[in-house]
Design a protein around this motif. Sequence first.
Motif, mmCIF file in Angstrom:
data_model
loop_
_atom_site.group_PDB
_atom_site.id
_atom_site.type_symbol
_atom_site.label_atom_id
_atom_site.label_comp_id
_atom_site.label_asym_id
_atom_site.label_seq_id
_atom_site.Cartn_x
_atom_site.Cartn_y
_atom_site.Cartn_z
ATOM 1 N N LYS A 236 -15.598 -2.519 -3.134
ATOM 2 C CA LYS A 236 -15.871 -1.744 -4.353
ATOM 3 C C LYS A 236 -16.176 -2.621 -5.552
ATOM 4 C CE LYS A 236 -12.031 1.262 -3.376
ATOM 5 N NZ LYS A 236 -10.695 1.490 -3.835
ATOM 6 N N LEU A 237 -15.860 -3.918 -5.450
ATOM 7 C CA LEU A 237 -15.940 -4.759 -6.654
ATOM 8 C C LEU A 237 -17.357 -5.233 -6.931
ATOM 9 C CD1 LEU A 237 -12.737 -7.004 -6.257
ATOM 10 C CD2 LEU A 237 -12.957 -4.770 -7.353
ATOM 11 N N LYS A 238 -17.789 -5.049 -8.186
ATOM 12 C CA LYS A 238 -19.107 -5.581 -8.576
ATOM 13 C C LYS A 238 -18.955 -7.028 -8.989
ATOM 14 C CE LYS A 238 -21.297 -1.492 -10.562
ATOM 15 N NZ LYS A 238 -21.676 -0.889 -11.829
ATOM 16 N N GLY A 239 -17.805 -7.365 -9.546
ATOM 17 C CA GLY A 239 -17.581 -8.720 -10.057
ATOM 18 C C GLY A 239 -16.848 -9.592 -9.047
ATOM 19 N N GLU A 240 -16.726 -10.891 -9.407
ATOM 20 C CA GLU A 240 -16.021 -11.833 -8.526
ATOM 21 C C GLU A 240 -14.707 -12.246 -9.196
ATOM 22 O OE1 GLU A 240 -18.524 -15.249 -7.946
ATOM 23 O OE2 GLU A 240 -20.243 -13.913 -7.657
ATOM 24 N N ILE A 241 -13.681 -12.477 -8.356
ATOM 25 C CA ILE A 241 -12.389 -12.915 -8.908
ATOM 26 C C ILE A 241 -11.957 -14.203 -8.214
ATOM 27 C CG2 ILE A 241 -9.961 -12.321 -9.313
ATOM 28 C CD1 ILE A 241 -10.765 -9.342 -8.965
ATOM 29 N N GLU A 242 -11.725 -15.235 -9.034
ATOM 30 C CA GLU A 242 -11.130 -16.470 -8.503
ATOM 31 C C GLU A 242 -9.672 -16.434 -8.957
ATOM 32 O OE1 GLU A 242 -11.542 -21.296 -9.277
ATOM 33 O OE2 GLU A 242 -12.120 -19.856 -10.808
ATOM 34 N N PHE A 243 -8.732 -16.626 -8.021
ATOM 35 C CA PHE A 243 -7.316 -16.483 -8.376
ATOM 36 C C PHE A 243 -6.606 -17.815 -8.158
ATOM 37 C CE2 PHE A 243 -3.436 -13.444 -7.728
ATOM 38 C CZ PHE A 243 -3.014 -13.721 -9.017
ATOM 39 N N ILE A 244 -5.984 -18.324 -9.218
ATOM 40 C CA ILE A 244 -5.311 -19.628 -9.140
ATOM 41 C C ILE A 244 -3.805 -19.431 -9.205
ATOM 42 C CG2 ILE A 244 -5.013 -21.878 -10.290
ATOM 43 C CD1 ILE A 244 -7.839 -21.470 -11.494
ATOM 44 N N HIS A 245 -3.086 -20.038 -8.244
ATOM 45 C CA HIS A 245 -1.629 -19.989 -8.288
ATOM 46 C C HIS A 245 -1.152 -21.188 -9.094
ATOM 47 C CE1 HIS A 245 2.431 -20.895 -6.379
ATOM 48 N NE2 HIS A 245 2.592 -19.881 -7.181
ATOM 49 N N GLY A 246 -0.501 -20.938 -10.239
ATOM 50 C CA GLY A 246 -0.032 -22.072 -11.026
ATOM 51 C C GLY A 246 0.480 -21.636 -12.384
ATOM 52 N N ASP A 247 0.975 -22.620 -13.129
ATOM 53 C CA ASP A 247 1.543 -22.374 -14.444
ATOM 54 C C ASP A 247 0.413 -22.402 -15.483
ATOM 55 O OD1 ASP A 247 2.756 -22.633 -16.954
ATOM 56 O OD2 ASP A 247 4.490 -23.674 -16.102
ATOM 57 N N VAL A 248 0.298 -21.308 -16.230
ATOM 58 C CA VAL A 248 -0.750 -21.182 -17.250
ATOM 59 C C VAL A 248 -0.788 -22.411 -18.164
ATOM 60 C CG1 VAL A 248 -1.199 -19.897 -19.404
ATOM 61 C CG2 VAL A 248 -0.834 -18.660 -17.257
ATOM 62 N N PHE A 249 0.396 -22.933 -18.504
ATOM 63 C CA PHE A 249 0.443 -24.037 -19.463
ATOM 64 C C PHE A 249 -0.016 -25.361 -18.845
ATOM 65 C CE2 PHE A 249 3.067 -20.743 -21.210
ATOM 66 C CZ PHE A 249 2.646 -20.730 -22.528
ATOM 67 N N GLU A 250 -0.059 -25.403 -17.505
ATOM 68 C CA GLU A 250 -0.598 -26.608 -16.855
ATOM 69 C C GLU A 250 -2.047 -26.402 -16.415
ATOM 70 O OE1 GLU A 250 2.084 -27.486 -13.641
ATOM 71 O OE2 GLU A 250 3.760 -27.694 -15.053
ATOM 72 N N VAL A 251 -2.363 -25.173 -15.983
ATOM 73 C CA VAL A 251 -3.694 -24.911 -15.419
ATOM 74 C C VAL A 251 -4.762 -24.775 -16.518
ATOM 75 C CG1 VAL A 251 -5.058 -23.263 -14.067
ATOM 76 C CG2 VAL A 251 -2.709 -23.798 -13.370
ATOM 77 N N LEU A 252 -4.443 -24.019 -17.583
ATOM 78 C CA LEU A 252 -5.481 -23.728 -18.588
ATOM 79 C C LEU A 252 -6.084 -24.972 -19.236
ATOM 80 C CD1 LEU A 252 -4.878 -20.766 -18.095
ATOM 81 C CD2 LEU A 252 -4.965 -20.378 -20.564
ATOM 82 N N PRO A 253 -5.253 -25.979 -19.575
ATOM 83 C CA PRO A 253 -5.874 -27.150 -20.207
ATOM 84 C C PRO A 253 -6.962 -27.791 -19.340
ATOM 85 C CG PRO A 253 -3.498 -27.189 -20.514
ATOM 86 C CD PRO A 253 -3.788 -26.065 -19.572
#
Length: 337
Positions: A236-253
């Motif tokens: 059903k999805l038109k868009g794509e989703i990449e899902f990362i397992h991790g801590d936002v404060f380490e991953v986002l930078p």
Amino acid sequence: MPALKVPRREAEPVKRRLKSLGLYDGKRRPRREGGYVLLPVISDPRIEGLGYEVLPAELPLRPERQIYRNLESVLAERLSEEELKHLRRYDIIGDIAVIQIPPELEHRVEDIVWGLRKVHPFLRVIARKGFHEGAFRIRDYSIIWGERRLNTVHKENGVEIKVDLSKAFFNPRMKGERYRLAQLVRDGERILIPFAGVLPYALVIARYKRVKITAVELNREAYELGRENIELNRKKLKGEIEFIHGDVFEVLPELPTYDRVISPTPRGVDALALTLSKAEGWLHYYDFVHEADIEAFRERIIEECERQGKDCKVKIKKVSDFKPHVFKVCADVKVVD
Ligand SMILES: C[S@@+](CC[C@H](N)C(=O)[O-])C[C@H]1O[C@@H](n2cnc3c(N)ncnc32)[C@H](O)[C@@H]1O
């Protein structure tokens, strides 16, 4: 119940004014009538002095209020008026009902179970809810009727969401908010969703828009459920989703910037500077704010924008009640340049 008859083009500003005066009746829905809108207001002498016609109108209850009202009328057979006043709103998540039972209704648990089953015959589990605990915001539940499980599949906004309330956060009351965001998004956007949980925001947006979403979640069990949810809805999805397992404060930078960042921030966590630094066009930042502090919250965001050399326009929207005078709010921050 009273309504204010307002010309259509004035409806939005008048609604905002009524809300700020505490006169708007959010339990009922407004209705269009020709070139006018009937806005639901509470009975209060101040409504007469606003310069608009006040008339009695049967405006429909919002759907979630309507189901709640159904339980109230069924239970009126068994509970006293005084007891009914203590009845709290409840949630339906898939085939599970979740209700908070205050001490005043402790002796009425069996009647409440009976009432819920009568209003929702499809229920398989009824659980009473405690509070959100710990960094992963998982609630403490006890099952008071039915099968001994807290996992189910919840349908919302055209997607199916596998949840397990004993392992991961999920809030069905954010359905309208997810729909609102999905409507704001344009095809082609790159979107970042930190604190993504079992992916409700990502799924609803990707269901309707051709976008590329990157989502981040730390709770391993929420992450696993999120991955299953991508598979469950894949067709059903038109868009794509990449899902990362991790801590936002380490991953986002380590991540690049995005057209839009949506941060369903857990209570007590400050991720404003980090999420704003990743937003090129829009940041939707959720937080819990006392109504007296909403202006200070707006100023804090503007200051952070200035600190990051960004010119921003900020609108704060109350999303839901959290506790008396404290609201879950969403700051819609438009980064102008
Ligand atoms: C308020 S919940 C929102 C979940 C989801 N967006 C939703 O609306 O259902 C916050 C989520 O952030 C996750 N979380 C908390 N701290 C985190 C961190 N440092 N990094 C990544 N995720 C985190 C929790 O496990 C939880 O799933």
